[in-house]
Enzyme design. Structure first.
Site, short mmCIF file in Angstrom:
data_model
loop_
_atom_site.label_atom_id
_atom_site.label_comp_id
_atom_site.label_asym_id
_atom_site.label_seq_id
_atom_site.Cartn_x
_atom_site.Cartn_y
_atom_site.Cartn_z
N ASP A 167 80.78 33.07 78.82
CA ASP A 167 80.62 31.97 77.99
C ASP A 167 82.07 31.28 77.64
O ASP A 167 83.20 32.04 77.90
CB ASP A 167 80.44 32.62 76.60
CG ASP A 167 79.95 31.43 75.60
OD1 ASP A 167 79.23 30.77 75.58
OD2 ASP A 167 80.87 31.40 74.54
N GLU A 193 80.63 29.55 82.76
CA GLU A 193 80.14 28.34 82.12
C GLU A 193 81.21 27.66 82.21
O GLU A 193 82.24 27.84 80.91
CB GLU A 193 79.46 28.85 80.63
CG GLU A 193 79.04 27.53 80.00
CD GLU A 193 79.40 27.56 78.41
OE1 GLU A 193 78.64 26.62 77.89
OE2 GLU A 193 80.06 28.11 78.00
C1 NOJ Z 1 78.71 27.89 74.71
C2 NOJ Z 1 77.25 28.38 74.53
O1 NOJ Z 1 76.26 28.21 75.40
C3 NOJ Z 1 76.94 27.87 73.05
O2 NOJ Z 1 75.73 28.13 72.83
C4 NOJ Z 1 77.98 28.35 72.14
O3 NOJ Z 1 77.80 27.77 71.07
C5 NOJ Z 1 79.50 28.16 72.54
N1 NOJ Z 1 79.73 28.39 74.09
C6 NOJ Z 1 80.32 29.14 71.87
O4 NOJ Z 1 80.11 30.24 72.22
#
Ligand code: NOJ
Ligand code: CA
Length: 590
Positions: A240, A294
């Site tokens: 993440d 991500e």
């Molecule tokens: C990316 C995640 O996909 C999202 O849902 C989240 O709110 C943020 N990162 C913070 O962790």
């Protein structure tokens, strides 16, 4: 179509069977082991646990619910499931606020159940990918609680970004950084005697304090968490906010136009060392255990650096998802993506949606389909029929591109964004922190409709009395899995056939793409010698190349022509790429 050799024309649902249903050599039918390259062309299905299936009838999705639906995912034809965070969490940000990385939230199930689920999926040939959240923890995490209970300058606070405020009484934030969920990125603490204390940094909500990744405890803890899940047999981790972990310790203001690596909290060069260490952990396990980043980064060259052979295996390609429904723009995204991945030897990824962005059926049904987040979409007129047509075409386009493919739950059902949820149900901090000006992401997180004619559409077991945590619209009666599996024209039937062909065709998934000559508003390319994909983004029907049979089409062909907003997968009997121009007859009289 000029020489009448297309089979199945006019009836996309009854198009030719895939050429072979036998498993091609070199691609494992069975998840992540033993084929160490499984991930390069994998189809990965994203389960947002809260909204997938509710096993115990409390209106919240859970692991018991997922277990009852594993066969559905096997029948769909996925290689792996990525679970959004399932750990103990106050759910201030849907689980991206983790209080314990080694335990399952009780509303979802237990660790034993997660282990059972991982092995049941494995027995169906499906790998499991868990979501690791390293940038921040929940404010309920024991480390943060200990930090709050400790003094400024204490070792407990050193794991986070605590800082005195500026100004006479320290009542101004340490800097002007803004949270990704709008509003300030700093919150002030209170001392035990009730006086205002230090501030702490949170790039998301105040319930998600950022960790200090220069601290050895933080690094050691996350490597241990990786091992914890790899030891339980997971096939990989999704990382993440992977571009945010490192911060400039001087905490400077953000320059108007930071140069490469100069942003104080994003894409800092020191990150690569962290991921090299993670890769060494992953590589110490048998089979390929993958790291998926991500990484929201506009600079594709910088993005590709994370995919060097000793760093992450793949990363989400958000560029494609954020492009408008326009041939030149999509082609540009495809070309630049493939060009950036080639030198590092990593496969690209393709996705149309996830739990953070507006559902594609809604997005493509709006005039400006270029921006993915819900932020600018409230109240914009939407043509769902057009959107659904384009989403079908986009699905076939994506699934034909080289690399791996992500499908977000409900995309295979053609669900639209629910834009009229009652305000008292909305939970997304993006909505709450913006004071309601940003509609937030709840609209793409509404529980799946499985069966029946009324909410909760089989999401909870028969006899459950409560409502699902977000209310489903009654119009989804037509979109349940039950309804769609009876209908050979449905989105679900399209996805099933698409994935069956993709799996059985050795030219799809990882590999090369060759563009074919075509009009500007048509995308046409070959994969190997035996597969062509054509997407018509013009406003008029187009002829398909001669000498091809249709394997699958996203819309019915009329009079042998591919209508606008449609994609066809073709099997060339004779591929003559040099002299075939795909024509769009009404455009320029070609
Ligand atoms: C990316 C995640 O996909 C999202 O849902 C989240 O709110 C943020 N990162 C913070 O962790
Ligand atoms: Ca439940």
């Amino acid at each position: 179509m000029t020489d009448g050799v297309l089979a199945g024309v006019g009836a996309p649902r009854s198009t030719a069977e895939p050429r072979s249903t036998a498993e091609p050599e070199g691609r494992s039918r069975s998840g992540f082991d033993p084929d160490v390259q499984w991930w390069r062309g994998a189809v990965i299905y994203q389960v947002y646990v809260r909204s997938f299936a509710d096993g115990n009838g409390d209106g919240i999705g859970d692991l018991a619910g997922v277990r009852t639906r594993l066969q559905y995912l096997a029948d769909l034809g996925v290689d792996a499931i990525w679970f959004t965070p399932w750990y103990v969490s106050p759910l201030a940000d849907g689980g991206y606020d983790v209080a314990d990385y080694r335990a399952i939230d009780p509303s979802f199930g237990s660790l034993d159940e997660a282990e059972t689920l991982i092995s049941e999926a494995r027995n169906l040939g499906i790998g499991t990918i868990v979501d690791i959240v390293p940038n921040h923890v929940s404010d309920q995490h024991p480390w943060f609680q200990a930090a709050l209970a400790s003094k400024p300058g204490s070792p407990e606070r050193a794991r986070f970004w605590f800082h005195p405020g500026r100004g006479k009484d320290g009542d101004e934030m340490p800097n002007g950084w803004v949270s990704n969920f709008s509003g300030p990125a700093w919150t002030r603490t209170q001392n035990p005697d009730g006086t205002p204390g230090e501030w702490y940094l949170h790039l998301f909500s105040a319930h998600q304090p950022d960790l200090n990744w220069s601290h050895p405890d933080v690094r050691a803890e996350h490597e241990a968490v990786l091992r914890f899940w790899f030891d339980r047999g997971v096939a990989g981790v999704r990382i993440d906010s992977a571009m945010l972990l490192m911060k400039d310790p001087a905490l400077p203001e953000i320059p108007a136009a930071p140069g490469p690596g100069e942003h104080p909290n994003t894409d800092r060069d020191e990150l690569h060392e962290i991921y090299r260490r993670w890769r060494a952990v992953a590589d110490s396990y048998s089979g390929a255990r993958i790291l998926v980043g991500e990484l929201w980064l506009p600079d594709i060259e910088r993005f590709a650096k994370y995919l060097r052979p000793d760093e992450l295996h793949t990363a989400f390609n958000f560029d494609f998802l954020a492009r408008p429904w326009d041939a030149a723009s999509l082609k540009d995204s495809i070309d630049s993506t493939l060009a950036a991945h080639a030198p590092v030897g990593a496969p690209a990824t393709w996705l149309l949606s996830n739990h953070d962005v507006t559902r594609p059926v809604t997005r493509y049904g709006q005039e400006d389909s270029s921006f993915a987040f819900a932020t600018r979409r409230a109240g914009v007129p939407t043509d769902l029929e057009l959107g659904r047509k384009r989403a079908r075409a986009a699905a076939l386009l994506c699934a034909a591109l080289p690399g791996s493919l992500y499908i977000y739950q409900g995309e295979e059902l053609g669900l639209d964004e629910v834009q009229d949820l009652p305000a008292d149900q909305l939970q997304d901090p993006m909505y709450l922190r913006s004071g309601g000006t940003d509609p937030g992401r709840d609209g793409c997180r509404v529980p799946l409709p499985w069966a029946g004619s009324r909410p909760p559409f089989g999401f909870s077991p028969a006899g459950a009395t409560g409502e699902s945590w977000l209310r489903q619209p009654s119009r989804w009666a037509e979109l349940t899995v039950e309804a769609q599996q009876r209908d050979p024209h449905s989105m679900l039937s399209l996805y099933r056939t698409m994935l069956r062909i993709r799996r059985s065709d050795p030219d799809l998934g990882d590999g090369q793409l060759q563009w074919l000559p075509s009009s500007d508003s048509v995308l046409a390319f070959a994969r190997g010698e035996r597969f062509i994909c054509v997407t018509n983004l013009s406003r008029a029907p187009i002829e398909l190349p001669a000498g091809c049979s249709v394997l699958l089409a996203s819309s019915e062909l009329t009079a042998d022509l591919l209508p606008p907003d449609a994609t066809a997968w073709l099997h060339p009997e004779r591929l003559q790429t040099q002299d075939r121009t795909l024509r769009c007859p009404t455009e320029g009289g070609e």
